[in-house]
Design an enzyme around this catalytic site. Structure first.
Site, PDB file in Angstrom:
ATOM      1  N   SER A 132       0.863  -1.196   0.000  1.00  0.00           N
ATOM      2  CA  SER A 132       0.000   0.000   0.000  1.00  0.00           C
ATOM      3  C   SER A 132       0.892   1.236   0.000  1.00  0.00           C
ATOM      4  O   SER A 132       2.045   1.175   0.440  1.00  0.00           O
ATOM      5  CB  SER A 132      -0.851   0.011   1.276  1.00  0.00           C
ATOM      6  OG  SER A 132      -1.500   1.264   1.434  1.00  0.00           O
ATOM      7  N   TYR A 145      -1.592   0.456  10.819  1.00  0.00           N
ATOM      8  CA  TYR A 145      -1.649   0.014   9.413  1.00  0.00           C
ATOM      9  C   TYR A 145      -0.369   0.381   8.678  1.00  0.00           C
ATOM     10  O   TYR A 145       0.151  -0.412   7.892  1.00  0.00           O
ATOM     11  CB  TYR A 145      -2.880   0.636   8.744  1.00  0.00           C
ATOM     12  CG  TYR A 145      -3.136   0.133   7.336  1.00  0.00           C
ATOM     13  CD1 TYR A 145      -3.351  -1.217   7.080  1.00  0.00           C
ATOM     14  CD2 TYR A 145      -3.169   1.007   6.245  1.00  0.00           C
ATOM     15  CE1 TYR A 145      -3.596  -1.674   5.781  1.00  0.00           C
ATOM     16  CE2 TYR A 145      -3.414   0.559   4.955  1.00  0.00           C
ATOM     17  CZ  TYR A 145      -3.628  -0.786   4.731  1.00  0.00           C
ATOM     18  OH  TYR A 145      -3.870  -1.243   3.436  1.00  0.00           O
TER      19      TYR A 145
HETATM   20  P1  NDP Z   1     -11.548  -5.924   1.025  1.00  0.00           P
HETATM   21  O1  NDP Z   1     -11.929  -5.663   2.433  1.00  0.00           O
HETATM   22  O2  NDP Z   1     -12.582  -5.875  -0.022  1.00  0.00           O
HETATM   23  O3  NDP Z   1     -10.813  -7.339   0.919  1.00  0.00           O
HETATM   24  C1  NDP Z   1      -9.999  -7.860   1.933  1.00  0.00           C
HETATM   25  C2  NDP Z   1      -9.895  -9.357   1.723  1.00  0.00           C
HETATM   26  O4  NDP Z   1      -9.005  -9.901   2.717  1.00  0.00           O
HETATM   27  C3  NDP Z   1     -11.231 -10.063   1.876  1.00  0.00           C
HETATM   28  O5  NDP Z   1     -11.374 -11.033   0.859  1.00  0.00           O
HETATM   29  C4  NDP Z   1     -11.122 -10.721   3.238  1.00  0.00           C
HETATM   30  O6  NDP Z   1     -11.879 -11.928   3.243  1.00  0.00           O
HETATM   31  C5  NDP Z   1      -9.629 -11.029   3.280  1.00  0.00           C
HETATM   32  N1  NDP Z   1      -9.156 -11.277   4.641  1.00  0.00           N
HETATM   33  C6  NDP Z   1      -9.133 -10.428   5.693  1.00  0.00           C
HETATM   34  N2  NDP Z   1      -8.668 -11.052   6.791  1.00  0.00           N
HETATM   35  C7  NDP Z   1      -8.390 -12.339   6.413  1.00  0.00           C
HETATM   36  C8  NDP Z   1      -7.899 -13.471   7.089  1.00  0.00           C
HETATM   37  N3  NDP Z   1      -7.608 -13.446   8.405  1.00  0.00           N
HETATM   38  N4  NDP Z   1      -7.728 -14.622   6.406  1.00  0.00           N
HETATM   39  C9  NDP Z   1      -8.029 -14.677   5.086  1.00  0.00           C
HETATM   40  N5  NDP Z   1      -8.501 -13.641   4.382  1.00  0.00           N
HETATM   41  C10 NDP Z   1      -8.682 -12.479   5.048  1.00  0.00           C
HETATM   42  O7  NDP Z   1     -10.390  -4.863   0.711  1.00  0.00           O
HETATM   43  P2  NDP Z   1      -9.338  -4.744  -0.504  1.00  0.00           P
HETATM   44  O8  NDP Z   1      -9.697  -5.636  -1.611  1.00  0.00           O
HETATM   45  O9  NDP Z   1      -9.183  -3.302  -0.767  1.00  0.00           O
HETATM   46  O10 NDP Z   1      -8.008  -5.251   0.219  1.00  0.00           O
HETATM   47  C11 NDP Z   1      -7.121  -6.210  -0.339  1.00  0.00           C
HETATM   48  C12 NDP Z   1      -5.701  -5.835   0.024  1.00  0.00           C
HETATM   49  O11 NDP Z   1      -5.373  -4.583  -0.583  1.00  0.00           O
HETATM   50  C13 NDP Z   1      -5.438  -5.657   1.526  1.00  0.00           C
HETATM   51  O12 NDP Z   1      -4.187  -6.248   1.829  1.00  0.00           O
HETATM   52  C14 NDP Z   1      -5.377  -4.128   1.684  1.00  0.00           C
HETATM   53  O13 NDP Z   1      -4.595  -3.751   2.776  1.00  0.00           O
HETATM   54  C15 NDP Z   1      -4.745  -3.740   0.374  1.00  0.00           C
HETATM   55  N6  NDP Z   1      -4.920  -2.360  -0.047  1.00  0.00           N
HETATM   56  C16 NDP Z   1      -6.158  -1.811  -0.182  1.00  0.00           C
HETATM   57  C17 NDP Z   1      -6.293  -0.492  -0.603  1.00  0.00           C
HETATM   58  C18 NDP Z   1      -7.623   0.184  -0.719  1.00  0.00           C
HETATM   59  O14 NDP Z   1      -7.674   1.433  -0.737  1.00  0.00           O
HETATM   60  N7  NDP Z   1      -8.725  -0.552  -0.824  1.00  0.00           N
HETATM   61  C19 NDP Z   1      -5.122   0.327  -0.941  1.00  0.00           C
HETATM   62  C20 NDP Z   1      -3.867  -0.355  -0.766  1.00  0.00           C
HETATM   63  C21 NDP Z   1      -3.784  -1.651  -0.353  1.00  0.00           C
HETATM   64  P3  NDP Z   1     -12.694 -12.539   4.471  1.00  0.00           P
HETATM   65  O15 NDP Z   1     -13.169 -11.386   5.316  1.00  0.00           O
HETATM   66  O16 NDP Z   1     -13.802 -13.298   3.786  1.00  0.00           O
HETATM   67  O17 NDP Z   1     -11.717 -13.430   5.165  1.00  0.00           O
HETATM   68  C1  8X3 Z   2      -5.026   1.784   1.696  1.00  0.00           C
HETATM   69  C2  8X3 Z   2      -4.534   3.132   1.303  1.00  0.00           C
HETATM   70  O1  8X3 Z   2      -4.098   5.515   2.071  1.00  0.00           O
HETATM   71  O2  8X3 Z   2      -6.025   4.359   3.031  1.00  0.00           O
HETATM   72  O3  8X3 Z   2      -3.964   0.895   1.845  1.00  0.00           O
HETATM   73  O4  8X3 Z   2      -3.813   3.798   3.725  1.00  0.00           O
HETATM   74  S1  8X3 Z   2      -4.605   4.221   2.600  1.00  0.00           S
END
Ligand code: NDP
Ligand code: 8X3
Length: 246
Positions: A132, A145
């Site tokens: 991220s 985070y």
């Molecule tokens: P979502 O919340 O839509 O997806 C998160 C996913 O992670 C879900 O499928 C959830 O599934 C899974 N997850 C969470 N905890 C667990 C666990 N203990 N075991 C297995 N699976 C888990 O968010 P995003 O798609 O945005 O996030 C995906 C990744 O991208 C993350 O690592 C996030 O930090 C990163 N990210 C997101 C950004 C954003 O702005 N959205 C920006 C930068 C990075 P379930 O709950 O069913 O287990």
């Molecule tokens: C998610 C991006 O800027 O909300 O990883 O931390 S930010």
């Protein structure tokens, strides 16, 4: 025996992981998808004819059983993760810090270690870690985070060093704002607060990140994309964004 490459995606029940499943399926990958919410995972997997297994990356036994029987894995997308809370160090919940660490940091290492022999057997295998911009730039309220996503950057670099000369490529993709369930999870179901994060600007979509994953994965085998940072046009830093008035 099938010659289709196998991609394993963690956190495939929503957002970036689910979009990556669709995009990699289109590229001809077989898929194994993991997450905790089984109904959601099945709904993603079914139309793609993909295998899915329940997975909690914070639990070693769950990781072991998820990985059981995988002899060869061409691509591992370490995507499971997210943020909990946006409170100052003085006020944040210690439990949230622990969950973020266990999921984003230990979870990623648990599953990668488990699949390393299968990634080597793929010759070359490829690990794509979803970091991220929070792993590049700290911001107030981000300590828990920020710490875990800075760690993802460090771990990615350690992987490159430990495996240099071996057939495993390693990439970190570090997005800025992507509209998924991320903010709903961060703000614990507060839809109004989550919606405000993306108000007045066009955020990235999960499909934009999936596209980047596909691009990194489909470079020639001698090319290692080390890291990609991508943001919406309207976002310059983690805290500097241009919003249009409502
Ligand atoms: P979502 O919340 O839509 O997806 C998160 C996913 O992670 C879900 O499928 C959830 O599934 C899974 N997850 C969470 N905890 C667990 C666990 N203990 N075991 C297995 N699976 C888990 O968010 P995003 O798609 O945005 O996030 C995906 C990744 O991208 C993350 O690592 C996030 O930090 C990163 N990210 C997101 C950004 C954003 O702005 N959205 C920006 C930068 C990075 P379930 O709950 O069913 O287990
Ligand atoms: C998610 C991006 O800027 O909300 O990883 O931390 S930010």
């Amino acid at each position: 025996m099938t010659s289709q490459p196998l991609a394993v995606i963690t956190g495939a029940s929503s957002g970036i992981g689910a979009a990556a499943a669709v995009a990699l399926h289109r590229q001809g990958y077989r898929l194994l998808l993991g997450a905790r919410r089984e109904e959601r995972l099945e709904a993603v997997a079914k139309p793609l004819n993909a295998e899915w297994r329940p997975l909690d990356v914070t639990n070693t036994e769950s990781v072991q059983s998820f990985c059981r029987g995988l002899a060869q894995v061409n691509l591992l997308v370490n995507n499971a993760g997210g943020a909990l809370g946006l409170d100052s160090i003085a006020n944040a919940s210690e439990e949230d810090w622990q969950t973020m660490y266990d999921t984003n940091v230990l979870g990623l290492m648990r599953i990668t270690r488990q699949l390393l022999p299968a990634l080597l057997a793929a010759n070359p295998g490829h690990v794509i870690n979803i970091g991220s911009i929070a792993g590049r730039e700290p911001y107030p309220g981000g300590a828990g985070y920020n710490a875990v996503k800075f760690a993802v950057n460090a771990i990615t670099r350690v992987m490159r060093m430990e495996w240099v000369g071996q057939p495993v490529r390693v990439t970190e993709i570090a997005p800025g704002m992507v509209e998924t369930e991320f903010s709903m999870v961060r703000f614990k179901g507060d839809a109004e607060r989550a919606g405000k994060v993306y108000q007045g600007l066009q955020p990235l979509t999960a499909e934009d990140i999936a596209d980047t994953i596909v691009w990194a994965a489909t470079r020639p085998p001698h090319v290692n994309i080390d890291e990609i940072v991508l943001k919406p046009l309207a976002q310059a830093t983690a805290t500097l964004v241009a919003r249009k008035p409502l």
